[in-house]
Design a protein around this motif. Structure first.
Motif, mmCIF file in Angstrom:
data_model
loop_
_atom_site.group_PDB
_atom_site.id
_atom_site.type_symbol
_atom_site.label_atom_id
_atom_site.label_comp_id
_atom_site.label_asym_id
_atom_site.label_seq_id
_atom_site.Cartn_x
_atom_site.Cartn_y
_atom_site.Cartn_z
ATOM 1 N N GLU A 1 0.869 -1.040 0.218
ATOM 2 C CA GLU A 1 0.129 0.156 -0.155
ATOM 3 C C GLU A 1 0.743 1.125 -0.115
ATOM 4 O OE1 GLU A 1 -4.125 2.220 2.668
ATOM 5 O OE2 GLU A 1 -2.935 0.427 3.264
ATOM 6 N N ASN A 2 1.813 1.123 1.279
ATOM 7 C CA ASN A 2 2.513 2.332 0.858
ATOM 8 C C ASN A 2 3.150 2.919 -0.448
ATOM 9 O OD1 ASN A 2 4.564 0.454 0.956
ATOM 10 N ND2 ASN A 2 5.944 1.289 2.116
ATOM 11 N N ASN B 1 0.317 4.739 -2.068
ATOM 12 C CA ASN B 1 0.468 5.813 -1.883
ATOM 13 C C ASN B 1 1.624 6.538 -2.745
ATOM 14 O OD1 ASN B 1 -1.961 5.109 -0.080
ATOM 15 N ND2 ASN B 1 -0.563 5.393 1.677
#
Length: 245
Positions: free
Chosen positions: A172-173, A176
């Protein structure tokens, strides 16, 4: 780092400026940041305040900028693309810090009197005035002229999946980070920086050495780091930058 992510989300390029001076405390803080950036890099950033000469004529600014009295000048050796990339990185960091001070900004590639700028800034023959970043106070609401200019210069933003390649499920990072890069300014909004992900290692690169690609790459590196919220730093190897998530 969250305050920088908030600034990325909030910041937008502004072209019409009020003639209010930047407070001495804010000028001092910006100069403090500039000094720290200059000390650890092979470039020079200067903050010029209360000087409207570079953007005084309609011809110099093509009528796209109004009321400019303050700006950052980004200078490095000619053809030193690594330093140009870092000017993009730290120049954008200054922009975000200025945003959090309530100031507006605009990256300027060429709509100013370059000969006058090089003379007044004492740019040497072996140096390049890579870019100017206008800074100051703008109106809360855009005027008609600024709205029209934004409409004319607005271009389609790439989709997240167009900006990277991998054979893996990405964390997820990482996504992002890419979403933050989506919001990064780039010359002609071409968004030339491309990322790959492999077993926790992120690689960022652009094709071709030129001033605009170098600046765009540096800006994208900063946006990715802030968006991913990683404590790790980018490092240069071979022909690209790498980061371990």
């Amino acid at each position: 780092m969250k305050h920088l992510l908030d600034a990325i989300k909030k910041r937008e390029s502004r072209r019409d400026y009020l003639r209010f001076p930047i407070e001495k405390e804010k000028v001092a803080k910006l100069n403090e940041l500039i000094e720290s950036f200059n000390d650890k890099n092979n470039f020079t950033i200067k903050l010029v305040v209360e000087d409207d000469e570079l953007f005084k004529s309609f011809i110099s600014s093509y009528g796209l900028l109004n009321g400019v009295r303050n700006y950052f000048a980004l200078i490095c050796k000619k053809n030193d693309y690594r330093s140009m990339e870092m000017l993009g990185y730290y120049g954008k960091l200054l922009v975000l810090e200025a945003t959090n001070m309530g100031l507006s900004t605009c990256w300027v590639g060429g709509t100013y009197d370059k000969a006058k700028a090089k003379s007044s800034l004492n740019v040497k023959d072996d140096e390049e005035l890579t870019a100017i970043i206008v800074v100051g106070y703008s109106r809360e609401d855009k005027g008609l002229k600024e709205k029209i200019t934004k409409t004319l210069t607005k271009r389609k933003t790439k989709d997240v999946k167009e900006m990277y390649y991998t054979n893996e499920v990405v964390p997820e990072n990482f996504i992002n980070g890419i979403r933050a890069v989506q919001k990064a300014p780039s010359a002609m909004n071409k968004q030339p920086v491309y990322f790959t992900y492999n077993q926790g290692k992120v690689i960022a690169r652009v094709n071709g050495n030129n001033i605009f690609n170098a600046l765009d790459l540096g800006i994208a590196l900063l946006h990715f780091k802030i968006g991913s919220q990683t404590p790790n730093d980018w490092y240069y190897e071979d022909d690209h930058y790498s980061l371990i998530l």
